[in-house]
Design an enzyme around this catalytic site. Sequence first.
Site, mmCIF file in Angstrom:
data_model
loop_
_atom_site.group_PDB
_atom_site.id
_atom_site.type_symbol
_atom_site.label_atom_id
_atom_site.label_comp_id
_atom_site.label_asym_id
_atom_site.label_seq_id
_atom_site.Cartn_x
_atom_site.Cartn_y
_atom_site.Cartn_z
ATOM 1 N N LEU A 165 23.057 41.641 54.798
ATOM 2 C CA LEU A 165 22.075 40.896 54.082
ATOM 3 C C LEU A 165 22.811 41.630 52.811
ATOM 4 O O LEU A 165 22.304 43.122 52.945
ATOM 5 C CB LEU A 165 21.175 41.679 54.493
ATOM 6 C CG LEU A 165 19.694 41.544 54.035
ATOM 7 C CD1 LEU A 165 19.539 39.967 54.399
ATOM 8 C CD2 LEU A 165 18.882 42.353 54.796
ATOM 9 N N HIS A 166 22.257 40.531 51.394
ATOM 10 C CA HIS A 166 22.222 42.159 50.511
ATOM 11 C C HIS A 166 21.497 40.621 49.134
ATOM 12 O O HIS A 166 21.555 39.666 49.457
ATOM 13 C CB HIS A 166 23.676 41.952 50.133
ATOM 14 C CG HIS A 166 24.416 40.844 49.883
ATOM 15 N ND1 HIS A 166 25.315 39.777 50.873
ATOM 16 C CD2 HIS A 166 24.833 39.427 48.916
ATOM 17 C CE1 HIS A 166 25.650 38.267 50.750
ATOM 18 N NE2 HIS A 166 24.973 38.413 49.715
ATOM 19 N N PHE A 167 21.037 41.526 48.127
ATOM 20 C CA PHE A 167 20.147 40.775 47.209
ATOM 21 C C PHE A 167 21.117 40.787 46.166
ATOM 22 O O PHE A 167 21.917 41.239 45.790
ATOM 23 C CB PHE A 167 19.204 41.929 46.673
ATOM 24 C CG PHE A 167 17.948 41.593 47.495
ATOM 25 C CD1 PHE A 167 17.138 40.839 46.694
ATOM 26 C CD2 PHE A 167 17.682 42.467 48.747
ATOM 27 C CE1 PHE A 167 15.585 40.670 47.741
ATOM 28 C CE2 PHE A 167 16.123 41.716 48.825
ATOM 29 C CZ PHE A 167 15.728 41.537 48.983
#
Length: 154
Positions: free
Chosen positions: A106-108
């Site tokens: 997961l990453h923004f």
Amino acid sequence: MEYILNDKQDGCVFCDALNKTDDLTLYKGTDTMVIMNKYPYINGHLLVAPIKHLSTLDQLSRYEMGILLATVERSVGILKQVMNPDGFNVGLNLGKVAGAGVEEHLHFHIVPRWFGDTNALTVFAEVRVIPEHIQTTYANLKPHFAALNLNTNN
Ligand SMILES: [Zn+2]
């Protein structure tokens, strides 16, 4: 539709970044990390991820979600201070169909935007605007991330 991160490679770019010192990792905290996108669509394109190798938001505790969003907020603040952009695109690509290049961690994405850089549509295409070398940007941003303290309210 191709989207922002297209660094197909073995292993996990985020977990790899935790295990080495390189010129892309801006911040390694107890819960979150910030790295520069090796293949930015625009100068200053940052990636904010939890330390834990997780693929979905519901795997994070409420506390971890808070810290993750606080890291996004502080990263936006640092970019504002250092690069003075006119706006930002901030978002998550969940799943390959949504454009996630590294869907298992997961990453923004944080993409600073300037008036006249390009338009919203071409950010999502293959146009890249990188007037400043990524190493220079790294050197400019690093001291601010080195001083980052997520436990303060400022
Ligand atoms: Zn990972």
